[in-house]
Design an enzyme around this catalytic site. Structure first.
Site, PDB file in Angstrom:
ATOM      1  CD  GLU A 156      23.554   0.585  34.945  1.00 25.12           C
ATOM      2  OE1 GLU A 156      23.723  -0.629  35.195  1.00 25.12           O
ATOM      3  OE2 GLU A 156      23.017   0.989  33.897  1.00 25.12           O
ATOM      4  CG  ASN A 168      21.535   4.487  33.764  1.00 21.34           C
ATOM      5  OD1 ASN A 168      22.382   4.823  34.591  1.00 21.34           O
ATOM      6  ND2 ASN A 168      21.240   3.218  33.515  1.00 21.34           N
ATOM      7  CE  LYS A 178      23.162   1.632  30.175  1.00 19.79           C
ATOM      8  NZ  LYS A 178      22.578   0.756  31.223  1.00 19.79           N
ATOM      9  CD  GLU A 234      19.245   0.268  31.715  1.00 17.70           C
ATOM     10  OE1 GLU A 234      19.854   1.294  31.445  1.00 17.70           O
ATOM     11  OE2 GLU A 234      19.805  -0.829  31.905  1.00 17.70           O
ATOM     12  CB  CYS A 276      25.717  -0.938  32.441  1.00 23.02           C
ATOM     13  SG  CYS A 276      25.278  -2.686  32.573  1.00 23.02           S
ATOM     14  CG  ASN A 314      23.009  -2.477  38.436  1.00 22.75           C
ATOM     15  OD1 ASN A 314      22.669  -2.863  39.541  1.00 22.75           O
ATOM     16  ND2 ASN A 314      23.421  -1.230  38.216  1.00 22.75           N
TER      17      ASN A 314
END
Ligand code: CDT
Length: 343
Positions: free
Chosen positions: A46, A115, A133, A153, A202, A227
C-alpha cells in the site's frame, strides 16, 4: 494445472526525507531479483512510493507532493511521471505488477484523492484494473495530544467508489487466452485460461465483505498491500515500552488471522505484502505472507527490510474449495443475508 510463480515485494521503511528516485531504485532491485527467479507477478505494498504520510498532519500544499496524478486524458497512471519508470522496468522484464499509490484523479471541476492500487499487465503493457480502498481507517480530525501518532486516512482520502471488481490477468497461465477480458466483460465462476484476480488494500483485509465479493466472482488470488502500525511510538521509553513485543505479536496475529481465514472461506490464494520496519521512529509490522486456499501460509518474510517472498502456486488448488465446501451457487442462502446489505 494452473501454475503461477508469484512474489510479494516487501519494502522496508521509506522515510519522509527519502527521494522518489531512491524508492524506485529499491523497487527495480526487487523486480530484477524476481526476474532472475522467473517470477511472473510481483506485488508491492500500500502507498508503496512514499512514507505512510497519513500519520503526519499536513496542509494541502504539503500533501500534494505525496499524490500521483492518474489522468485518463493523459495515459492514466501508466504515464504518470513518478510511477511510469516502474511500469517501464516491469514491461522490460515481462513481469506483472500489483502496486499501491496515492491517487489524484481529475473530476471535471477539481480532483478526487484516493488510496488506490492498480494491476499492471506486462504482456499487454497496460493497467488492466484499478481499485480504490473501501474501508478507510482513522479519523478526519487530528488527535490533539502532543506527539500523538495520527491516522488521517479519512481526512486525506475519499472512500473507494469502484466496488470490488475481479479481473482477468492475461497471458500468465500455460493455456492462457490470447486476449485480456474487455472492460465489463463477465467473469465466469469457473476458471478460464486467464488468471482471475482481485485487489484489497490494508484495512480491507479485516472485512469479510470485500473478500466475499471477490469469492463470488471466482477470484483465484487476492492481492493486499498494507502499512500496519506495530505499536504506538509514544509508548517508547515509558513503562509500557516493555510490552511492545506482545502488542506487536497481537497485531501480527490479527493480520494473519484475517488473511488466512478469508483465503480459506473464499477458496482463493492471497499475496499480502507489507511496508514495514521503523519509518521515522514509527514501527510497522512485517508479516508478508502468501496464503493457500486451504488457509496455510506457503511463504513468509523473515526480515523488516526490502525482501522478495516467492511461492510457486497452482491456481487449480482453488477448485476443491470452490466446487465443494464453498460452492457458493449451491450452498449460499442469500435470502437470509439481507442484514449485510440493508444494515
Ligand atoms: N493503513 C491501514 O489501513 N491501516 C489499518 C489500521 C487499522 S487499525 C485496526 C490496518 O488495517 O492495518
Amino acid at each position: 494445472k494452473r501454475p503461477l510463480r508469484v512474489a510479494a515485494a516487501q519494502l522496508g521503511p521509506i522515510h519522509l526525507a527519502d527521494s522518489r528516485e531512491s524508492v524506485l531504485q529499491r523497487m527495480f532491485r526487487l523486480l530484477d531479483q524476481a526476474s532472475a527467479s522467473r517470477v511472473q507477478v510481483v506485488a508491492f505494498p500500500e502507498l508503496a512510493f512514499t512514507t505512510f504520510f497519513p500519520r503526519h498532519l499536513m496542509d494541502h500544499t504539503e500533501l500534494e507532493a505525496y499524490f500521483d496524478l492518474d489522468d485518463p486524458q493523459n495515459g492514466g497512471l501508466r504515464q504518470s511521471p513518478g510511477i511510469k519508470p516502474l511500469f517501464d522496468h516491469a514491461r522490460d522484464l515481462g513481469i506483472d505488477v500489483y502496486v499501491g499509490y496515492a491517487e489524484k484523479a481529475p473530476t471535471g471541476d477539481g480532483f478526487g484523492y484516493y488510496n488506490s492500487s492498480v494491476y499492471y499487465s506486462a504482456r499487454s503493457d497496460r493497467i488492466v484494473q484499478k481499485y480504490r480502498k473501501v474501508h478507510l481507517p482513522g479519523v478526519v480530525e487530528p488527535f490533539k495530544q502532543p506527539g500523538a501518532t495520527q491516522q488521517l486516512e479519512k481526512r486525506y482520502f475519499s472512500n473507494g467508489d469502484l466496488g470490488f471488481p475481479a479481473f482477468r490477468a492475461p497471458g500468465l497461465l500455460p493455456n492462457a487466452a490470447k486476449t485480456a477480458a474487455g472492460p465489463g466483460e463477465a467473469i465466469p465462476l469457473e476458471g478460464s485460461g486467464d488468471a482471475i484476480f482481485g485487489m484489497l488494500i490494508c484495512n480491507d483485509r479485516r472485512w469479510a465483505e470485500g473478500w466475499r465479493s471477490y469469492g463470488l466472482q471466482g477470484a483465484e488470488l487476492v492481492f493486499c498491500g498494507y502499512n500496519t502500525t506495530a505499536y504506538a511510538p509514544q509508548l517508547l521509553g515509558t513503562s509500557e515500552d516493555i510490552d511492545r513485543k506482545t502488542a506487536e505479536e497481537e497485531v501480527l496475529f490479527h493480520h494473519k488471522l484475517s488473511c488466512q481465514g478469508n483465503s480459506y472461506m473464499n477458496a482463493c490464494f492471497s499475496v499480502n505484502v507489507a511496508k514495514c520496519g521503523l519509518e521515522d521512529g514509527h514501527s510497522l509490522i512485517s508479516g508478508t505472507i502468501i496464503v493457500h486456499p486451504n488457509g496455510h501460509i506457503l511463504a513468509e518474510a523473515s526480515t523488516k527490510e526490502d525482501e522478495l517472498v516467492i511461492a510457486n502456486i497452482d491456481l487449480g488448488d482453488c477448485r476443491r474449495g470452490k466446487e465443494k465446501t464453498f460452492a457458493f451457487a449451491k450452498h449460499r442462502r442469500p435470502d437470509q443475508y439481507r442484514m449485510i446489505t440493508d444494515y
